[in-house]
Design a protein around this motif. Structure first.
Motif, short mmCIF file in Angstrom:
data_model
loop_
_atom_site.label_atom_id
_atom_site.label_comp_id
_atom_site.label_asym_id
_atom_site.label_seq_id
_atom_site.Cartn_x
_atom_site.Cartn_y
_atom_site.Cartn_z
N VAL A 109 9.44 12.07 -1.52
CA VAL A 109 9.01 13.25 -1.12
C VAL A 109 7.70 13.30 -0.96
O VAL A 109 6.92 13.37 -0.47
CB VAL A 109 9.56 14.66 -1.96
N SER A 110 7.02 12.74 -2.30
CA SER A 110 5.20 13.30 -2.64
C SER A 110 4.50 11.95 -1.56
O SER A 110 4.02 11.64 -1.89
CB SER A 110 5.34 13.12 -4.52
N SER A 111 5.33 10.73 -1.73
CA SER A 111 5.19 9.37 -0.81
C SER A 111 4.56 9.70 0.14
O SER A 111 4.38 9.70 1.03
CB SER A 111 5.48 8.93 -1.22
N PHE A 112 5.96 10.25 1.49
CA PHE A 112 6.15 10.28 2.60
C PHE A 112 6.12 11.24 2.89
O PHE A 112 5.86 11.16 4.12
CB PHE A 112 7.63 9.53 2.87
N TRP A 113 5.95 12.79 2.86
CA TRP A 113 5.84 13.73 2.31
C TRP A 113 4.31 14.09 4.52
O TRP A 113 4.44 14.76 5.76
CB TRP A 113 5.01 15.30 1.81
N TRP A 114 3.31 12.71 4.11
CA TRP A 114 2.40 13.24 4.57
C TRP A 114 2.68 12.17 5.82
O TRP A 114 2.04 12.27 7.45
CB TRP A 114 0.90 12.23 3.96
N PRO A 115 2.95 10.90 5.36
CA PRO A 115 3.52 10.04 6.73
C PRO A 115 4.27 10.95 7.57
O PRO A 115 4.62 10.69 9.37
CB PRO A 115 4.17 8.80 6.55
N VAL A 116 5.00 11.30 7.25
CA VAL A 116 6.36 12.17 7.70
C VAL A 116 5.74 13.58 8.86
O VAL A 116 5.90 13.22 9.69
CB VAL A 116 7.49 12.54 7.64
N LEU A 117 4.85 13.91 7.87
CA LEU A 117 3.74 14.79 8.69
C LEU A 117 3.04 14.47 9.86
O LEU A 117 3.37 15.70 11.40
CB LEU A 117 3.32 15.54 7.86
N HIS A 118 2.59 13.22 9.52
CA HIS A 118 1.87 13.13 10.49
C HIS A 118 2.98 12.54 12.24
O HIS A 118 2.99 12.85 13.44
CB HIS A 118 1.45 12.11 10.30
N ASP A 119 3.83 11.90 11.93
CA ASP A 119 4.88 12.03 12.81
C ASP A 119 5.27 12.43 13.01
O ASP A 119 5.68 12.56 14.66
CB ASP A 119 5.53 10.62 12.40
N GLY A 178 0.92 3.92 17.01
CA GLY A 178 0.39 5.04 16.55
C GLY A 178 1.40 5.84 15.25
O GLY A 178 1.31 7.21 14.71
N SER A 179 2.19 5.40 14.69
CA SER A 179 3.45 5.73 13.52
C SER A 179 2.30 5.50 12.08
O SER A 179 2.73 4.30 12.03
CB SER A 179 4.96 5.39 13.91
N ALA A 180 2.46 6.70 11.28
CA ALA A 180 2.16 6.22 10.40
C ALA A 180 3.11 5.76 9.65
O ALA A 180 2.70 4.82 8.29
CB ALA A 180 1.90 8.00 9.32
N LEU A 181 4.42 6.08 9.77
CA LEU A 181 5.65 4.88 8.98
C LEU A 181 6.11 3.77 9.54
O LEU A 181 5.79 2.98 8.41
CB LEU A 181 6.74 5.69 9.49
N GLU A 182 5.52 3.31 10.26
CA GLU A 182 4.78 2.17 10.48
C GLU A 182 3.95 1.31 9.73
O GLU A 182 4.57 -0.03 9.27
CB GLU A 182 5.04 2.12 11.93
N LEU A 183 3.33 1.67 9.73
CA LEU A 183 2.19 1.49 8.98
C LEU A 183 1.84 0.86 7.62
O LEU A 183 1.67 0.30 7.15
CB LEU A 183 0.71 2.15 9.06
N VAL A 184 3.52 1.94 7.13
CA VAL A 184 3.50 1.70 5.64
C VAL A 184 4.18 0.61 5.69
O VAL A 184 3.96 -0.74 4.74
CB VAL A 184 4.44 2.79 5.18
#
Length: 698
Positions: free
Chosen positions: A216-226, A241-247
């Motif tokens: 949760v503390s790692s992925f809250w921002w990528p999920v918020l972005h997407d 354009g996906s933050a999760l894809e960048l990860v």
């Protein structure tokens, strides 16, 4: 007294990190421009926009940039306001390391660990810069402190709370540099599992809960972005354009294994080994290589020897079924595991690896070496057999390696190698004489031990003080040690001497082929045809064919706004007729940063970091022109992209933008704004503005 010693160490760290930062050149221009752009709107701040219009974000989560943007909001946009947060983060990391090690190994060991971290050369360099690594180190040290508190907690509930806080801090590290922060997760989990009392079921349950907090503390921002429903910057460095894809792509497993980085795509078209920035070749010796050794390796031999001794002692206890101290065991698993796993990952990374990444090793080296000196001292003082020889061996080994590292560049504090040898020789002599007589070990051993510690710190301290005495100038690739004149020349648009020698085959006396330019295994020698998919070999030139001195418009990656480019943006400001975007610059954040830093114009870098991102799209550019939002584009000559030019690093999507510009816009005569005509360039591997051309659109 010990409290005053800690305060003195923190003050020393603060002086090393803050000295002359007001005279710097704004650190990493890409992040400096982003910090300024993030003050323009809430969306820009939340998503880490790289430009004031909010077109593209930086290629990482924005957590490490938020303190910089807040500092700019409070103090205004200055070099010192950008770098001040990293100074504070560096000092806090030194303080927190002391608190964590004190719980595990005592006050004296903790003070020594704090001092070692403060004096590690790459720590000094990175805390004088605005890359993400200062915050990464701080939150990981905070995670280590929380884990130590968890291990020492007297009750199960407190133990669980501290473990969950550990996971939270690692998640913060993820939102600074993504998967790099997760490198230490396995050893942290192992340290907790094998060292905490109580039922194994409770320990596993706690770890699973911590895993949930980590996710949760790692992925809250990528999920918020997407999932953000409104307008937001395109995720820089991603393919969609996906933050999760960048990860999991370019900034994650792609960086580790090298996939997704193709010629003509995301990648700097400059052989960085020529300018001492390659990070060395993958392999077990990378941390000791000429490119990396002076940054972090000074005490690595001592740290590895310590882990060997402690590991052997632990194995012997297990063999004879003797109980050890679980809390002590946790400390060795935590700090020793941190060191070993990070050392292994960095040594064999095949993708992106910069020398300053090694700062993540610094806290672990500091803790292991400080505790190791205490262990070796006890073996020296109490051993009945030959164990007392380990301490003088460690002093000698550390001194010999320091001598070797300093000898690689004698003009830079070359005196320190003799100071190290002389001090270490006296220390070893005292330790050996004391060791020959059990009754004399304390009388002779104590002062010899102090002298041995001094000998281990002389060379890294000299490098650190030398680094702090020069205003930071190479923000994109911060490094301790001698100023990198080759890289500075590259930023000015010049061809560095070493690059000129490689390109012409004419090496002045004393200059040799940089080791990083030797072909790796499986690659053909110079002159042979490369395998399919690899870039063509570097062209050769006659010496008279290469330009001398700074080129038109300067190079990429620095913070200086050269006169040619200043005239371009001033002309665009005067003639934009109220357009929302003053100037769009090809080449991404690497080329647009100086315009953003030195003017209040709304400048957009096309293509993310290097021009390879499909943002803005051609359709978006056309809408901007149709709506009157964009009047001027600064890109390549009409002949198309040329190697070494403004549009030479972005691949296919960049070529599509170039074709659109030629179809839609018209060239502005440089005489109109007092500039100089762009010039054709050959296949030069030094990216710059030599062929940059201003176009009027609409």
């Amino acid at each position: 007294m010990q409290g005053l010693a800690l305060a003195a160490i923190c003050v020393l760290a603060g002086l090393l990190y803050a000295w002359l930062i007001g005279s710097s050149d704004y650190g990493n221009s890409y992040y400096s421009a982003a910090a300024k752009s993030m003050t323009e709107s809430l969306s820009n701040f939340l998503f880490g926009a790289a430009d004031p219009y909010g077109v593209v974000s930086v290629d990482k989560p924005p957590l490490a940039l938020w303190p910089q943007a807040i500092s700019v909001m409070i103090f205004g946009f200055h070099s010192w306001s950008l770098l001040l947060p990293q100074v504070v983060e560096g000092v806090l990391a030194v303080f927190l390391l002391h608190r964590a090690v004190r719980l595990w190994a005592g006050e004296n060991v903790a003070l020594l660990a704090a001092l070692i971290l403060a004096l590690t050369p790459i720590t000094v360099a990175i805390n004088r810069d605005n890359n993400m690594d200062s915050l990464l180190v701080l939150v990981l040290v905070a995670a280590a402190y929380a884990l130590t508190r968890s291990v020492y907690s007297p009750d199960g509930r407190g133990r669980t709370r501290w473990l969950l806080l550990t996971a939270f801090f690692v998640g913060c590290g993820f939102n600074a540099k993504m998967l790099q922060a997760w490198i230490i997760v396995p050893v942290f989990a192992l340290a907790f599992l094998v060292s905490v009392a109580g039922p194994i079921k409770r320990r596993i349950t706690d770890l699973l809960a911590a895993g949930g907090v980590l996710v949760v503390s790692s992925f809250w921002w990528p999920v918020l972005h997407d999932l953000w429903p409104g307008d937001k910057p395109y995720m820089g460095g991603s393919t969609n354009g996906s933050a999760l894809e960048l990860v999991f792509g370019y900034n994650g497993f792609g960086a580790l294994f090298g996939y997704g980085q193709r010629p003509g795509g995301s990648g700097i078209n400059v052989p960085l080994a020529m300018v001492g920035l390659s990070g060395g070749s993958p392999g077990i010796s990378r941390m000791f290589s000429p490119e990396v050794g002076g940054q972090i390796s000074w005490l690595l031999p001592l740290a590895l020897l310590t882990l060997l001794v402690v590991g052997a002692a632990g194995y012997r206890r297990l063999w004879f079924e003797q109980r050890g101290d679980p809390a002590q065991r946790a400390g060795w698993f935590l700090w020793g595991g941190w060191l070993l796993i990070t050392f292994a990952v960095f040594s064999f990374t095949e993708g992106i690896f910069n020398t300053y990444y090694t700062v993540m090793l610094a806290p672990a080296i500091a803790a292991v070496c400080a505790a190791g000196i205490a262990v070796l001292w006890r073996k020296y003082r109490d051993a009945d057999g030959y164990g007392w020889l380990l301490l003088p061996l460690a002093v000698a080994l550390t001194a010999v390696w320091a001598f070797r590292v300093v000898s690689r560049d004698l003009p830079w504090n070359g005196w320190s190698r003799w100071a190290v040898l002389a001090t270490a020789a006296v220390a070893v002599a005292g330790l050996v004489l004391g060791g020959l007589s059990v009754g004399q070990r304390r009388a002779l051993g104590r002062p010899a031990l102090v002298l041995g510690v001094v000998s281990a710190l002389i060379a890294p301290a000299a490098w650190s003080v030398g680094t702090a005495s020069v205003a930071p100038t190479n923000g994109g690739f911060p490094a301790a040690g001698p100023p990198n004149e080759a890289f500075s020349a590259l930023l000015r648009g010049e061809i560095p001497a070493v690059m000129r020698a490689v390109m012409t085959g004419v090496f002045p006396p004393g200059m040799e082929m940089p080791p990083g330019l030797m072909p790796p295994p499986g690659m053909p020698p110079p002159g042979a045809e490369p395998p399919a998919g690899m870039p063509p070999p570097m062209p050769t030139f006659k010496p008279e064919e290469l330009p001398v001195g700074p080129q038109r418009g300067g190079g990429f990656g620095g913070t200086e706004l050269f006169e040619e480019n200043r005239k371009v943006v001033e002309y665009a400001q005067k003639n934009s007729a109220g357009a929302g975007i003053t100037l769009a610059v090809e080449g991404g954040g690497l080329t647009s940063a100086p315009f953003i830093i030195h003017t209040d114009a709304t400048v957009v870098g096309l293509g993310g970091y290097l021009g390879a991102d499909n943002a803005p799209t051609v359709d978006q550019l056309q809408r901007w022109v149709d709506e009157g939002e964009l009047k001027f584009v600064y890109t390549a000559r009409p002949e198309g992209p040329q190697p070494g030019g403004i549009a030479s690093m972005g691949g296919e999507v960049q070529r599509e933008r170039l074709a659109w510009t030629e179809r839609t816009c018209t060239v502005v005569d440089p005489a109109v704004y007092g500039g100089t005509p762009s010039v054709p360039i050959g296949k030069l591997p030094t990216p710059g503005f030599r062929d940059a051309t201003l176009y009027r659109c609409g």
